[in-house]
Design a protein around this motif. Structure first.
Motif, PDB file in Angstrom:
ATOM      1  N   THR A   6      34.855  46.977  25.846  1.00 23.25           N
ATOM      2  CA  THR A   6      34.656  48.112  26.742  1.00 23.25           C
ATOM      3  C   THR A   6      34.340  49.330  25.888  1.00 23.25           C
ATOM      4  N   ALA A  72      42.234  47.546  31.901  1.00 21.93           N
ATOM      5  CA  ALA A  72      42.780  47.971  30.613  1.00 21.93           C
ATOM      6  C   ALA A  72      42.478  49.436  30.313  1.00 21.93           C
ATOM      7  N   LEU A  73      41.429  49.990  30.899  1.00 20.88           N
ATOM      8  CA  LEU A  73      41.128  51.408  30.691  1.00 20.88           C
ATOM      9  C   LEU A  73      42.289  52.289  31.153  1.00 20.88           C
ATOM     10  N   LYS A  75      45.536  50.933  31.778  1.00 21.74           N
ATOM     11  CA  LYS A  75      46.732  50.426  31.107  1.00 21.74           C
ATOM     12  C   LYS A  75      46.849  50.952  29.679  1.00 21.74           C
ATOM     13  N   ASP A  76      45.714  51.125  28.999  1.00 23.57           N
ATOM     14  CA  ASP A  76      45.702  51.613  27.614  1.00 23.57           C
ATOM     15  C   ASP A  76      45.710  53.133  27.522  1.00 23.57           C
ATOM     16  N   GLY A  77      45.622  53.815  28.655  1.00 21.29           N
ATOM     17  CA  GLY A  77      45.678  55.273  28.666  1.00 21.29           C
ATOM     18  C   GLY A  77      44.350  55.986  28.496  1.00 21.29           C
ATOM     19  N   ARG A  78      43.247  55.259  28.477  1.00 25.12           N
ATOM     20  CA  ARG A  78      41.946  55.931  28.363  1.00 25.12           C
ATOM     21  C   ARG A  78      41.580  56.648  29.649  1.00 25.12           C
ATOM     22  N   GLY A 117      47.678  54.400  34.930  1.00 28.83           N
ATOM     23  CA  GLY A 117      48.151  54.147  33.571  1.00 28.83           C
ATOM     24  C   GLY A 117      49.580  54.529  33.356  1.00 28.83           C
TER      25      GLY A 117
END
Length: 117
Positions: A6, A72-73, A75-78, A117
């Motif tokens: 991504t 994941a964007l 979940k990972d905090g992006r 997130g």
């Protein structure tokens, strides 16, 4: 095993829209700040527009590959929140890929599948 990456669409490592044309899609992907593209084996599979409310998919991209990458964007905090109103120009809640989106961690939201997130 497919490689899933991504990238921000404005990232110089992301060639689509600059060196390579975007594949045909139901919308207009662009190299905009705040937008993301999911690449599967180097080819675009999904494009999350700036604002994280509209998603475009390309060709026959397998949603079980791109949906976890989109989730994941958040979940990972992006991204703080992704609230999908539309996928490929239709309501996200009725799109054929919505089951893969929910399986990736999204939950029902007011406007459509949502993840925070």
């Amino acid at each position: 095993e497919p490689q899933v990456r991504t990238l921000a669409t404005a990232d110089p490592a992301q060639p689509y829209g600059a060196a390579l044309p975007w594949p045909d899609a139901s919308g207009r992907p662009s190299r905009a700040a705040g937008a993301f593209v999911v690449l599967v084996d180097g080819s675009p599979a999904a494009f999350l527009e700036r604002g994280a409310k509209t998603l475009l998919t390309f060709g026959e991209a397998d949603p079980t590959l791109w949906a976890p990458a989109v989730a994941a964007l958040a979940k990972d905090g992006r991204l703080r929140t992704i609230e999908l109103h539309q996928i490929d120009g239709q309501p996200a809640s009725t799109h054929p890929a919505v089951e893969a989106v929910y399986a990736a961690g999204f939950a029902d939201g007011y406007h459509g599948p949502t993840i925070r997130g």
